[in-house]
Design an enzyme around this catalytic site. Structure first.
Site, PDB file in Angstrom:
ATOM      1  N   LYS A  10      45.891 101.814 -44.673  1.00 50.69           N
ATOM      2  CA  LYS A  10      46.417 103.168 -44.491  1.00 50.69           C
ATOM      3  C   LYS A  10      47.780 103.153 -43.786  1.00 50.69           C
ATOM      4  CE  LYS A  10      41.915 105.529 -44.430  1.00 50.69           C
ATOM      5  NZ  LYS A  10      41.034 106.445 -43.661  1.00 50.69           N
ATOM      6  N   TYR A  50      41.102 112.689 -51.695  1.00 53.74           N
ATOM      7  CA  TYR A  50      40.088 113.082 -50.705  1.00 53.74           C
ATOM      8  C   TYR A  50      39.448 114.434 -51.031  1.00 53.74           C
ATOM      9  CZ  TYR A  50      40.964 109.226 -47.424  1.00 53.74           C
ATOM     10  OH  TYR A  50      41.027 107.995 -46.822  1.00 53.74           O
ATOM     11  N   ASN A 113      42.558 105.366 -39.006  1.00 58.85           N
ATOM     12  CA  ASN A 113      41.589 104.285 -38.802  1.00 58.85           C
ATOM     13  C   ASN A 113      41.828 103.076 -39.709  1.00 58.85           C
ATOM     14  OD1 ASN A 113      40.728 105.454 -41.118  1.00 58.85           O
ATOM     15  ND2 ASN A 113      38.658 105.935 -40.430  1.00 58.85           N
ATOM     16  N   HIS A 116      40.634 102.121 -45.780  1.00 59.97           N
ATOM     17  CA  HIS A 116      39.683 102.889 -46.581  1.00 59.97           C
ATOM     18  C   HIS A 116      38.902 101.923 -47.458  1.00 59.97           C
ATOM     19  CE1 HIS A 116      38.026 105.811 -49.419  1.00 59.97           C
ATOM     20  NE2 HIS A 116      38.348 104.924 -50.359  1.00 59.97           N
ATOM     21  N   GLU A 127      37.748 106.142 -57.749  1.00 61.87           N
ATOM     22  CA  GLU A 127      38.928 105.777 -56.945  1.00 61.87           C
ATOM     23  C   GLU A 127      39.801 104.702 -57.600  1.00 61.87           C
ATOM     24  OE1 GLU A 127      37.335 104.768 -53.104  1.00 61.87           O
ATOM     25  OE2 GLU A 127      36.893 106.859 -52.619  1.00 61.87           O
TER      26      GLU A 127
HETATM   27  P1  GDP Z   1      35.022 106.578 -44.256  1.00 63.40           P
HETATM   28  O1  GDP Z   1      34.234 106.487 -45.538  1.00 63.40           O
HETATM   29  O2  GDP Z   1      34.519 105.653 -43.164  1.00 63.40           O
HETATM   30  O3  GDP Z   1      36.523 106.406 -44.482  1.00 63.40           O
HETATM   31  O4  GDP Z   1      34.800 108.050 -43.642  1.00 63.40           O
HETATM   32  P2  GDP Z   1      34.698 109.500 -44.336  1.00 63.40           P
HETATM   33  O5  GDP Z   1      34.566 109.378 -45.830  1.00 63.40           O
HETATM   34  O6  GDP Z   1      33.650 110.258 -43.582  1.00 63.40           O
HETATM   35  O7  GDP Z   1      36.082 110.181 -43.975  1.00 63.40           O
HETATM   36  C1  GDP Z   1      37.260 109.878 -44.706  1.00 63.40           C
HETATM   37  C2  GDP Z   1      38.397 109.732 -43.735  1.00 63.40           C
HETATM   38  O8  GDP Z   1      38.617 110.983 -43.066  1.00 63.40           O
HETATM   39  C3  GDP Z   1      38.154 108.754 -42.575  1.00 63.40           C
HETATM   40  O9  GDP Z   1      38.377 107.407 -42.924  1.00 63.40           O
HETATM   41  C4  GDP Z   1      39.151 109.243 -41.552  1.00 63.40           C
HETATM   42  O10 GDP Z   1      40.495 108.828 -41.868  1.00 63.40           O
HETATM   43  C5  GDP Z   1      39.049 110.757 -41.738  1.00 63.40           C
HETATM   44  N1  GDP Z   1      38.046 111.360 -40.826  1.00 63.40           N
HETATM   45  C6  GDP Z   1      36.695 111.208 -40.856  1.00 63.40           C
HETATM   46  N2  GDP Z   1      36.094 111.923 -39.886  1.00 63.40           N
HETATM   47  C7  GDP Z   1      37.090 112.564 -39.223  1.00 63.40           C
HETATM   48  C8  GDP Z   1      37.123 113.464 -38.114  1.00 63.40           C
HETATM   49  O11 GDP Z   1      36.091 113.830 -37.553  1.00 63.40           O
HETATM   50  N3  GDP Z   1      38.368 113.921 -37.718  1.00 63.40           N
HETATM   51  C9  GDP Z   1      39.518 113.536 -38.353  1.00 63.40           C
HETATM   52  N4  GDP Z   1      40.700 114.018 -37.894  1.00 63.40           N
HETATM   53  N5  GDP Z   1      39.526 112.683 -39.393  1.00 63.40           N
HETATM   54  C10 GDP Z   1      38.337 112.196 -39.834  1.00 63.40           C
END
Ligand code: GDP
Length: 140
Positions: A10, A50, A113, A116, A127
């Site tokens: 990222k 997303y 973070n 992805h 994807e």
């Molecule tokens: P992943 O599969 O571990 O990437 O997590 P998710 O699919 O739940 O979320 C997608 C992405 O959204 C994450 O990798 C983070 O970059 C972002 N994200 C997830 N949860 C949060 C949150 O609570 N707050 C914010 N600001 N970003 C989040």
């Protein structure tokens, strides 16, 4: 079973200059890199990628973050690649991520973070073609 997964280094990790270290971990873990592209996403591209999160409160912020700078998009192949790449990444929130995982070592926050990874075969099937055509993949 041999699988393919979409990985993204990222914008936060590219900006920090740790893309090479992350690639090195990918190679050491035995993944085959089938495709790679450095790209700066538009707002529309990030939003489409997303779209599954469009009702979440962090959707707008996440899409803005993903457009902040270039990211490195990869297709990885290997045995059980979807789960193994997610294990290497660590939990979404770096504070919860296990020691030695990429997010524990390189993420700045739950949003920025570092990486992805597709979370299921169905996600990977959406994807991978979102970024790459079949002709972009280099199987060996
Ligand atoms: P992943 O599969 O571990 O990437 O997590 P998710 O699919 O739940 O979320 C997608 C992405 O959204 C994450 O990798 C983070 O970059 C972002 N994200 C997830 N949860 C949060 C949150 O609570 N707050 C914010 N600001 N970003 C989040």
């Amino acid at each position: 079973m041999t699988e393919r997964t979409l990985a993204i280094i990222k914008p936060d990790a590219v900006a920090k200059g740790v893309a090479g270290q992350i690639l090195s971990r990918i190679e050491r873990a035995g993944f085959t890199i089938l495709a790679a592209r450095l790209t700066r996403l538009s707002r529309e591209q990030a939003g489409g990628f997303y779209a599954v999160h469009r009702e979440r409160p962090f959707y707008a912020s996440l899409c803005a973050f993903m457009t902040e700078g270039p990211c490195l998009v990869l297709v990885l192949e290997g045995d059980d690649a979807i789960r193994r790449w997610r294990d290497l990444m660590g939990a979404t929130d770096p504070a919860q991520a296990a020691p030695g995982t990429i997010r524990r070592d390189f993420a700045s926050s739950i949003e920025a973070n570092a990486v992805h990874g597709s979370d299921s075969p169905a996600s990977a099937a959406f994807e991978i073609p979102y970024f790459f055509s079949a002709l972009d993949l280099c199987p060996r």
